[in-house]
Design an enzyme around this catalytic site. Structure first.
Site, short mmCIF file in Angstrom:
data_model
loop_
_atom_site.label_atom_id
_atom_site.label_comp_id
_atom_site.label_asym_id
_atom_site.label_seq_id
_atom_site.Cartn_x
_atom_site.Cartn_y
_atom_site.Cartn_z
CG HIS A 1 -8.60 3.52 4.88
ND1 HIS A 1 -7.97 4.74 4.86
CD2 HIS A 1 -7.90 2.74 4.03
CE1 HIS A 1 -6.93 4.69 4.04
NE2 HIS A 1 -6.89 3.50 3.51
CE LYS B 1 -20.75 11.46 6.63
NZ LYS B 1 -20.13 10.23 6.30
#
Ligand SMILES: Cc1cc2nc3c(=O)[nH]c(=O)nc-3n(C[C@H](O)[C@H](O)[C@H](O)COP(=O)(O)OP(=O)(O)OC[C@H]3O[C@@H](n4cnc5c(N)ncnc54)[C@H](O)[C@@H]3O)c2cc1C
Length: 393
Positions: free
Chosen positions: A75, A299
């Protein structure tokens, strides 16, 4: 009691423990991985799915990225939605060509387990009563029960890769660690659905009824989230209600979310947490065992693998040359990246979620921030470089 000797005792077969074992094996260092759950359970645990470019490169260079590169979806942007409109953040354009890859944590874990077992290396699932001892000495021990026997693993070092609720961090004596944390007054209700994603890129939606995220795990599987209470009762969320709420929060004129069978659903509370240092004697903490971020910045998985990259390099250096420089710097090196990710995850969370007690002042600030990151090149660049992962911190 069976006594075994290894160089690195690894507690936990999540992404951190399995990647560490693989990196060490590639450099000729022995390890034993001890996991308290079954292989089936570990392989089915649906969690993260956004992998930074740097981590893709790490896994590929280590020979663990073959399926990730073949099946992962690259992406180059994400969308932020607010006031009923979507705004694209062109990540790659803003962050020096770097991108993210969508690949389920479940798939990554399956790949790493297969590599470990194909290499004939020890990986003990369903180990009971795992405990760590003599951490401040040069011969730390892992004790556990495995296939009916009491096992004692004599190690040079132990890697605590056993997640937030593991036993390694609590085995460090009181007063050694400094802990920093923040609880959030909301959680995420997440579903995995058997339906092709309704958008080519992730959509982070700010909505008056609460945050929603359109994400995916593959071309056939959508992963969707709704902001909810941290103690939300799933029984009150039949599938129809989940889809209706997702349609409301993610909806924009002329677009409709495709629905499908819900394969998995769960509620995750949100928390920020860091302990310092990430080491005690010959015990090194990695990943969620040492720090937690709210998932808004994607994350957690990435940080865990950054830690084990640093630890593997330091261990290889130590076993080869006896130098402790890398090990001595391990905690400080990791914590620089950890705190950057903590800030980014907190910032994304604050910008996108509605709090029960939020007054209109906070709401106006959120909307102003969203307008700024979607109109200012500098602000969008800051978001993009944090999201795809900073090369240096
Ligand atoms: C419910 C949930 C949902 C999440 N969703 C997302 C998401 O949508 N997006 C995102 O970016 N991040 C998400 N995360 C974060 C991300 O999945 C974690 O950051 C990542 O799994 C960290 O990897 P790890 O190897 O450090 O820890 P873990 O994946 O937690 O692995 C730790 C391993 O240690 C094992 N273990 C625990 N205790 C013991 C013991 N006593 N003895 C032996 N083994 C033990 C566990 O069974 C596990 O296999 C989620 C986390 C959770 C908990």
């Amino acid at each position: 009691m069976n006594r075994t000797r290894t160089q690195v005792g690894i507690v936990g077969a999540g992404p951190a423990g399995l990647t560490l074992a693989h990196l060490l094996h590639r450099d000729g260092i022995d390890s034993v991985v001890v996991e308290d759950k079954s292989r089936e359970y570990v392989e089915a645990r649906v969690r993260a799915g956004v992998i930074e470019q740097g981590i893709v490169d790490l896994l590929t260079e280590a020979g663990a990225g073959e399926r990730l590169v073949r099946e992962g979806l690259v992406h180059h942007g994400i969308e932020l939605q607010f006031d009923g409109e979507r705004h694209r953040i062109p990540l790659s354009e803003l962050a020096g060509g770097r991108a993210i890859v969508i690949y389920g944590q479940t798939e990554l874990v399956k790949d790493l387990i297969r590599l470990r077992l194909d290499a004939g290396q020890p990986l003990h699932f369903e180990a009971a009563d795992v405990s760590v001892h003599d951490l401040e000495t040069e011969r730390p021990l892992v004790r556990y029960r495995y296939e009916g026997s009491d096992e004692e693993l004599d190690c040079d070092v132990i890697a605590g890769c056993d997640g937030f609720h593991g036993i390694c961090r609590p085995s460090i004596p009181a007063g050694v660690l400094s802990e920093f944390s923040r609880e959030y007054p909301f959680g995420w209700l997440g579903i995995l659905a058997a339906v092709a994603p309704s958008n080519d890129e992730l959509v982070y939606a700010h909505h008056e009824r609460g945050f929603a995220l359109l994400s995916l795990r593959s071309r056939e599987r959508s992963r969707l989230y709704l902001q909810c209470r941290p103690d939300e009762d799933l029984a009150k969320w039949p599938d129809d209600r989940i889809w209706e709420e997702l349609q409301t929060r993610l909806g924009i004129p002329g677009w409709r979310l495709a629905e499908g069978a819900i394969l998995e659903k769960g509620v995750t509370g949100m928390r920020s947490y860091v302990c310092e240092p990430m080491r005690y004697g010959h015990l090194f903490l990695t990943g969620d065992a040492a720090h937690i971020v709210p998932p808004t910045g994607a994350k957690g998985l990435n940080l865990a693998l950054h830690d084990v990259e640093v630890l593997a390099d330091a261990l290889v250096e130590w076993f080869r040359s006896g130098t402790t420089i890398g090990l001595d710097q391990y905690s400080d090196t990791c914590l620089r990246r950890v705190w950057r990710a903590e800030h980014f995850s907190w910032w994304m969370t604050r910008m996108l979620h509605r709090a029960d007690d939020e007054d209109s002042f906070d709401l106006k600030l959120q909307l102003s921030q969203l307008r700024y990151v979607t109109t200012s090149h500098a602000a969008a660049t800051s978001l993009a470089e944090n999201y795809v992962g900073l090369e240096t911190v």
